[in-house]
Design an enzyme around this catalytic site. Structure first.
Site, PDB file in Angstrom:
ATOM      1  N   VAL A   1       0.844  -1.189   0.000  1.00 55.48           N
ATOM      2  CA  VAL A   1       0.000   0.000   0.000  1.00 55.48           C
ATOM      3  C   VAL A   1       0.887   1.249   0.000  1.00 55.48           C
ATOM      4  CG1 VAL A   1      -1.849   1.251   1.197  1.00 55.48           C
ATOM      5  CG2 VAL A   1      -1.858  -1.238   1.183  1.00 55.48           C
TER       6      VAL A   1
ATOM      7  N   ASP B   1     -10.910 -11.119   8.791  1.00 53.92           N
ATOM      8  CA  ASP B   1      -9.565 -10.699   9.186  1.00 53.92           C
ATOM      9  C   ASP B   1      -9.654  -9.417  10.013  1.00 53.92           C
ATOM     10  OD1 ASP B   1      -6.837 -11.051   9.349  1.00 53.92           O
ATOM     11  OD2 ASP B   1      -6.411 -10.187   7.373  1.00 53.92           O
TER      12      ASP B   1
END
Ligand code: ADP
Ligand code: MG
Ligand code: ZN
Length: 562
Positions: A66, A171
């Site tokens: 990212v 998650d």
């Protein structure tokens, strides 16, 4: 997967000259690595360059990197954007499903939205609004009780939203729930593991859901059996010919590398360069053995890989049958990345051939983080619902209340289950497992702990636990604790963890004192409803576990409104 905090530079925060030199060196190495990664991203997806200025890499995990970028707006001011570059070997359906979660459910109620998506060959980049956020570990002990209430409230707002869409995130953990403390902004991110409920409103999750069945047994072990020894270093082969021939081996290296990558990933979680282990449990200091059975008591989670193959073949057939109507253009575009494989027959067309659809997903490493997994996930119960996210939220809450993160630290499911037993009780765990059709064997009985006492002890709020007592650095404590079954034993384990926190903090800074300023605001009067909510989140039985919607109405959040 990737933890932004871990990559944020830390310029000599602790003020030790020797450390500073090492840190400066490490930072230089890191900076040149980041620069190279940015260049590679721009080569891989050239259209980014005309839209964004890519400034920094803020996260790197097994499945994505990212970046922080800025976009020039007409009005003249810059907008910050997070660019998530998915690894090129991700399954096209997986990518499209992640994107669909963000576009359909995201953009409100603390769920991250999406601005654009870019694709070039098999490189996919998701552009999202950037939310600057804290590292959980850094702020954990400085949060006031009221901030903890707000954090949990906002997490449940996000979970209620996605659960309404039939999305199981799978998650949920602090690095996937971004928190900007100053602005009081929150965002649930990372649908890379999401699955759909039976009535999910996210079309593409219907496909990943089917694959999860296979995932249930095969994750970690069965795939590891394939035995390719690959390394994870640079996953993106640049040119297409190379890409086609190496795809299989690249994929398999991933499944294998996971074994090595996972502990690092867990440990790295929001840790900003400090390798302080603050978990209540360490891998080695734990010796309750448990095993799970379903069909036969001897069967653990490892099944012959043959079984998996049979399942995945079935899956391929099933998916082909429904592919045409259910896959949208995003999928088709994403899928076209594999078009140059010789046997594929959808190259240059706008549909997805059965070969492309039946490419095996990287199920093995996509298993979430053991420490946040619900008991029904750990025991591989096939019927998993949105309740698994509520368990994970409970584990986050446990960290917030106890000041320990990660709370559970386990690299495999059985260890994680054994750790749960020491908090929630072995008999209770076995009984709950029976309710969802699993038989759990445990070598010794451990009692359930009182959650308030546990959290107060770990936080150092009780009067008799010495706060930050000293042990030699690196001393692994707590080992024999579970040898003993009387209540004092588990108390002993907890205070041993307390000691190890103190010593490890000192050790990590090589003798430089580190001042921990704990926020005591509101912590002396934690109401009982707090532990009631925690108890309902950490309900071992998913059928009775509290839902996000109900949690928002819990007395813990009295006089709070969304
Ligand atoms: P992965 O699947 O690799 O875990 P995530 O979507 O969780 O990818 O992103 C990894 C990290 O990147 C997050 O933990 C967060 O720190 C950062 N990040 C992701 N999306 C954003 C965003 N929209 N704004 C700011 N940071 C983000
Ligand atoms: Mg993540
Ligand atoms: Zn094809």
């Amino acid at each position: 997967m990737a933890e932004a905090g871990a990559l944020s530079p830390l310029p000599g925060r602790d003020g030790c000259p020797a450390d500073d030199a090492v840190k400066r060196y490490e930072q230089n190495v890191k900076l040149s690595g980041i620069k190279r990664d940015i260049e590679e991203l721009c080569e891989a997806v050239p259209q980014l360059v005309s839209v964004f200025k890519i400034k920094d890499k803020i996260g790197e995990g097994t499945f994505s990197s990212v970046y922080l970028a800025t976009a020039q707006l007409q009005a003249g001011h810059e907008e910050k954007i997070a660019l998530k570059h998915l690894i090129p070997t991700s399954h096209p359906v997986r990518i499209a499903a992640e994107l669909q979660c963000l576009t359909v459910a995201g953009g409100q109620d603390n769920v991250m939205g999406v601005k654009y998506c870019f694709r070039n060959d098999d490189h996919v980049v998701i552009a999202m609004p950037y939310l600057e956020h804290e590292s959980f570990l850094d702020i954990l002990n400085s949060l006031s009780f009221q901030e903890v209430r707000e954090y949990m409230f906002n997490l449940f707002i996000a979970l209620k939203r996605i659960h309404q869409f039939g999305i199981v995130h799978r998650d949920v953990k602090p690095s996937n729930f971004l928190y900007n403390r100053r602005l009081k902004k929150y965002a649930l991110v990372d649908f890379g593991l999401a699955q759909g409920t039976h009535d999910t409103k996210i079309e593409l999750l219907k496909f990943v859901q089917a694959e999860a069945r296979q995932d249930g047994c095969s994750r970690n072990k069965c795939h590891g059996v394939i035995g390719h020894k690959g390394s994870l270093s640079r996953p993106a082969p640049k040119n297409l010919d190379q890409q086609c021939t190496t795809r299989t081996s690249v994929k398999r290296s991933y499944t294998n590398a996971q074994i090595h990558a996972k502990p690092g990933r867990d440990g790295k979680e929001g840790s900003v360069g400090l390798s302080v282990q603050r978990s209540v449990f360490g891998e080695r200091n734990f010796n309750i053995h448990s095993s799970i059975s379903h069909e036969s008591p001897a069967e653990k989670c490892i099944k012959p890989s043959k079984t998996v193959d049979v399942i995945s073949r079935k899956l391929a057939v099933k998916k082909t049958a429904v592919s045409a109507k259910a896959l949208n253009s995003v999928t088709r575009k994403a899928t076209s990345s594999c078009l140059t494989v010789l046997t594929c027959d959808c190259f240059g067309t706008d549909r997805v051939c059965s070969i492309c659809l039946s490419r095996r997903q990287q199920v093995a490493p996509r298993a979430g983080t053991p420490g946040f997994r619900a008991p029904e996930v750990l025991t591989k119960c096939p019927d998993q619902t949105t309740a698994i996210d509520m368990w994970s939220a409970g584990v986050i809450f446990l960290s917030l209340l106890s000041g320990r993160y990660p709370f559970y630290k386990a690299s495999d499911d059985l260890t994680a289950l054994a750790q749960i037993m020491t908090i929630r009780g072995s008999r209770e765990t076995i009984q709950a497992a029976k309710a969802f059709g699993k038989s759990v064997l445990c070598s010794k009985e451990v009692p359930a702990q009182d959650l308030r006492k546990l959290c107060e002890r770990l936080r150092g709020l009780d009067s008799w636990t010495p706060r930050l007592a000293v042990d030699p650095p690196g001393h692994t404590s707590g080992g024999p604790a579970s040898e003993n079954t009387d209540p004092q034993a588990s108390l002993g384990q907890a205070s041993a963890a307390q000691r190890s926190e103190g010593s490890l903090s000192g050790g990590a800074n090589a003798g430089c004192p580190r001042v921990i300023t704990a926020n005591t605001e509101g912590w002396d009067t934690v109401p009982d409803v707090t532990y009631d909510l925690l108890d309902r989140l950490l309900d071992l039985n998913p059928a009775s576990r509290i839902t996000a919607e109900a949690a928002l109405l819990h007395p813990f959040f009295r006089d709070m409104s969304s």
